[in-house]
Design an enzyme around this catalytic site. Structure first.
Site, short mmCIF file in Angstrom:
data_model
loop_
_atom_site.label_atom_id
_atom_site.label_comp_id
_atom_site.label_asym_id
_atom_site.label_seq_id
_atom_site.Cartn_x
_atom_site.Cartn_y
_atom_site.Cartn_z
N ARG A 120 110.79 52.44 21.49
CA ARG A 120 110.13 53.62 20.90
C ARG A 120 109.75 54.68 21.93
NH1 ARG A 120 107.54 49.62 17.93
NH2 ARG A 120 108.58 49.28 15.94
N LYS A 142 115.71 68.64 23.91
CA LYS A 142 116.61 68.30 22.80
C LYS A 142 117.57 67.23 23.30
CE LYS A 142 116.97 72.17 19.64
NZ LYS A 142 117.83 73.22 19.08
N GLU A 184 126.47 79.90 28.59
CA GLU A 184 125.03 79.80 28.24
C GLU A 184 124.24 80.87 29.00
OE1 GLU A 184 124.20 77.94 25.75
OE2 GLU A 184 125.47 76.15 25.73
N LYS A 224 114.25 79.90 28.88
CA LYS A 224 114.24 78.71 28.02
C LYS A 224 112.84 78.11 27.96
CE LYS A 224 116.45 74.79 26.25
NZ LYS A 224 117.66 74.04 26.04
N GLU A 234 111.28 73.69 17.09
CA GLU A 234 112.08 74.61 16.27
C GLU A 234 111.60 74.62 14.81
OE1 GLU A 234 116.22 74.43 17.57
OE2 GLU A 234 116.83 75.29 15.66
N ARG A 241 112.75 78.99 18.51
CA ARG A 241 113.72 78.25 19.32
C ARG A 241 115.14 78.35 18.78
NH1 ARG A 241 113.02 72.45 22.38
NH2 ARG A 241 115.13 72.48 23.23
N ASN A 245 120.24 79.20 19.92
CA ASN A 245 121.53 78.81 19.34
C ASN A 245 122.44 79.99 19.08
OD1 ASN A 245 121.82 75.94 19.02
ND2 ASN A 245 119.94 76.07 17.83
N HIS A 248 126.10 79.47 18.61
CA HIS A 248 126.34 78.03 18.50
C HIS A 248 126.72 77.56 17.10
CE1 HIS A 248 124.83 78.06 22.52
NE2 HIS A 248 124.88 76.75 22.64
N HIS A 252 129.69 75.09 17.38
CA HIS A 252 129.65 73.69 16.95
C HIS A 252 130.74 73.41 15.92
CE1 HIS A 252 125.17 73.19 18.28
NE2 HIS A 252 126.02 73.12 19.29
N HIS A 265 132.24 72.74 25.55
CA HIS A 265 131.17 73.35 24.75
C HIS A 265 131.01 74.84 25.09
CE1 HIS A 265 127.37 73.74 22.64
NE2 HIS A 265 126.82 74.20 23.74
P1 NAD Z 1 129.62 67.37 30.59
O1 NAD Z 1 128.35 66.67 30.70
O2 NAD Z 1 130.73 66.73 29.84
O3 NAD Z 1 130.14 67.71 32.06
C1 NAD Z 1 131.34 68.38 32.20
C2 NAD Z 1 132.34 67.62 33.09
O4 NAD Z 1 132.02 67.87 34.44
C3 NAD Z 1 132.35 66.11 32.92
O5 NAD Z 1 133.67 65.67 33.04
C4 NAD Z 1 131.55 65.63 34.11
O6 NAD Z 1 131.92 64.35 34.52
C5 NAD Z 1 131.89 66.65 35.15
N1 NAD Z 1 130.85 66.90 36.14
C6 NAD Z 1 129.53 67.04 35.91
N2 NAD Z 1 128.90 67.40 37.02
C7 NAD Z 1 129.84 67.46 38.00
C8 NAD Z 1 129.80 67.81 39.37
N3 NAD Z 1 128.67 68.20 39.95
N4 NAD Z 1 130.95 67.76 40.06
C9 NAD Z 1 132.12 67.41 39.45
N5 NAD Z 1 132.22 67.11 38.16
C10 NAD Z 1 131.09 67.13 37.43
O7 NAD Z 1 129.46 68.82 29.92
P2 NAD Z 1 128.35 69.95 29.99
O8 NAD Z 1 129.08 71.22 29.81
O9 NAD Z 1 127.44 69.80 31.15
O10 NAD Z 1 127.46 69.68 28.69
C11 NAD Z 1 127.95 69.86 27.41
C12 NAD Z 1 127.04 69.16 26.42
O11 NAD Z 1 125.72 69.69 26.51
C13 NAD Z 1 127.48 69.32 24.99
O12 NAD Z 1 127.47 68.07 24.36
C14 NAD Z 1 126.40 70.21 24.39
O13 NAD Z 1 126.21 69.96 23.02
C15 NAD Z 1 125.21 69.84 25.21
N6 NAD Z 1 124.14 70.85 25.23
C16 NAD Z 1 122.88 70.43 25.00
C17 NAD Z 1 121.83 71.33 25.04
C18 NAD Z 1 120.43 70.84 24.85
O14 NAD Z 1 119.52 71.66 24.74
N7 NAD Z 1 120.18 69.55 24.84
C19 NAD Z 1 122.08 72.66 25.35
C20 NAD Z 1 123.40 73.07 25.59
C21 NAD Z 1 124.43 72.14 25.53
N1 GLY Z 2 120.16 74.63 23.41
C1 GLY Z 2 119.35 74.92 22.28
C2 GLY Z 2 117.95 74.45 22.43
O1 GLY Z 2 117.59 73.84 23.40
O2 GLY Z 2 117.16 74.66 21.55
#
Ligand code: NAD
Ligand code: GLY
Length: 363
Positions: A120, A142, A184, A224, A234, A241, A245, A248, A252, A265
């Site tokens: 939990r 998130k 972003e 942010k 949100e 918040r 998006n 997005h 999505h 993404h």
């Molecule tokens: P990712 O985590 O898949 O990383 C991208 C690629 O780069 C992967 O293959 C990874 O292994 C590689 N990589 C990462 N760091 C590296 C480095 N320093 N050197 C070499 N390779 C490296 O993708 P991302 O773009 O970081 O994240 C996308 C995800 O984030 C999506 O699922 C999206 O929905 C989510 N997201 C979440 C929020 C949130 O608020 N929680 C906000 C925006 C996006």
């Molecule tokens: N990336 C959208 C949020 O954090 O709310």
């Protein structure tokens, strides 16, 4: 070197984002956890660990404390969520275990949801390694995973205890992934900061070693942090918040319909930002010439504004119906009243959205 910090202020507590000397801060915090008898665990992915084989050891982690998962969006799934929980349970990790995410948004979102769920809830720390994770996903709490039915459909708000941003980690990030993170960054300019947007227009390009990068990352985190402080979960009736998006709802849907991993993404967000601008123009909120300006800045950073191959409009519309922002069965979008000022907009005619999809290359 003095550590530069930004604080995310929440109703219940606050937490730091470390910038310069982030690795030193990580080392210090890890040592403090250990001296308090706490167990630690890291979740990362194979590509990140290959790119930075010594980073975690230098910060004080041991190999046995690192769980390496496959790289890529498909890892943000029930399968790897379950595997990560089992890894903690098999080590008899207690409530005082602290979980660290070392990776991009995929690892951060997954590990955060694991931390929120295991026993939990256990303490969670973010060490983002992609530009996207540094400017967006590691901050704000998130967390979650995808379902085959839709993106981020399962998750929790689970704020980290601290975020350690070391932009030196970006030197190994492939250019396509770096560009995805810039989507972003452009988003922040479009939704809240016309000055940031103008700075982006003026840049020839941006890379991990660009002198402008650290200030841009800090500015995005500051925007942010402020939005999250005002509407952490949100729940605001309008704006709040949900504004984070921007682009997005479209993005999505593209990711879901094309298949997770087909578009990065950030690439889907690039198309989404262009579509959100077109929607704002169609609604009379923005003058028409802003479409060319937004498309220019998106393309300037090697991001698409059009689908690479046609996706079916019906499938995209169905995916949009499952968007979390929708209220009372009606689609909700984030649009712009001017570049740098976004708002939430309800009751958009679905025919208009369908025609925008067709303009972007859907069939
Ligand atoms: P990712 O985590 O898949 O990383 C991208 C690629 O780069 C992967 O293959 C990874 O292994 C590689 N990589 C990462 N760091 C590296 C480095 N320093 N050197 C070499 N390779 C490296 O993708 P991302 O773009 O970081 O994240 C996308 C995800 O984030 C999506 O699922 C999206 O929905 C989510 N997201 C979440 C929020 C949130 O608020 N929680 C906000 C925006 C996006
Ligand atoms: N990336 C959208 C949020 O954090 O709310």
């Amino acid at each position: 070197m003095k550590t530069e910090t930004l604080t995310v202020e929440l109703a219940e507590r606050r937490y730091p984002i470390y910038f310069t000397a982030a690795k030193d801060a990580l080392k210090t915090d890890l040592a403090a956890l250990r001296s308090g008898g706490r167990r630690v665990q890291v979740i990362s992915d194979a590509r990140v660990l290959h790119a930075h084989p010594n980073y975690l050891a230098q910060a004080g982690f041991e190999d046995s404390e690192i769980l390496s998962l496959p790289a890529g969006e498909p890892t943000k799934s029930l399968q790897y969520f379950s595997q990560s929980l089992s890894a903690l349970a098999n080590q008899s990790a207690n409530r005082d275990c602290a979980l660290f995410a070392f990776g991009g948004g995929v690892i951060g979102d997954l590990a955060g949801f694991v931390a929120a769920s295991y026993l939990r809830g256990i303490d969670f720390y973010q060490i983002p390694t992609t530009l996207l994770a540094m400017v967006d996903s590691s901050v704000g709490g998130k967390t979650g995973i995808n379902l085959p039915e839709g993106k981020n459909l399962v998750g929790a708000f689970w704020q980290p205890k601290a975020v350690y941003i070391d932009t030196a980690l970006l030197e190994t990030l492939p250019p396509r992934e770096f560009a995805a993170g810039l989507a972003e960054v452009i988003k922040y300019g479009l939704l809240a900061d016309s000055e940031l947007l103008e700075n982006l227009f003026a840049l020839d390009g941006l890379a991990a070693d660009s002198p402008e990068l650290p200030a841009i990352v800090r500015r995005c985190c500051a925007i942010k942090a402020q939005v999250v402080a005002e509407d952490e979960t949100e729940t605001a009736q309008a704006d709040g918040r949900a504004l984070l998006n921007l682009g997005h709802t479209f993005a999505h849907a593209i990711e879901n319909v094309a298949g997770y991993g087909e578009y990065l993404h950030g690439e889907a967000v690039g198309i989404g930002l262009s579509l959100a601008t077109r929607l704002s123009v169609a609604l009379g909120q923005l003058p028409e010439n802003e479409i060319a300006r937004v498309d220019q800045v998106v393309r300037q950073f090697q991001l698409p504004t059009q689908l690479r191959a046609p996706l079916r409009v019906g499938d995209l519309m169905a995916a949009m119906q499952r968007d979390k922002k929708n209220r009372g069965g009606r689609l909700r979008f984030v649009t712009m009243e001017e570049l740098g000022n976004a708002v939430t907009t309800d009751g958009v005619d679905t025919k208009l959205i369908e025609s925008l999809w067709r303009d972007a290359g859907a069939s």
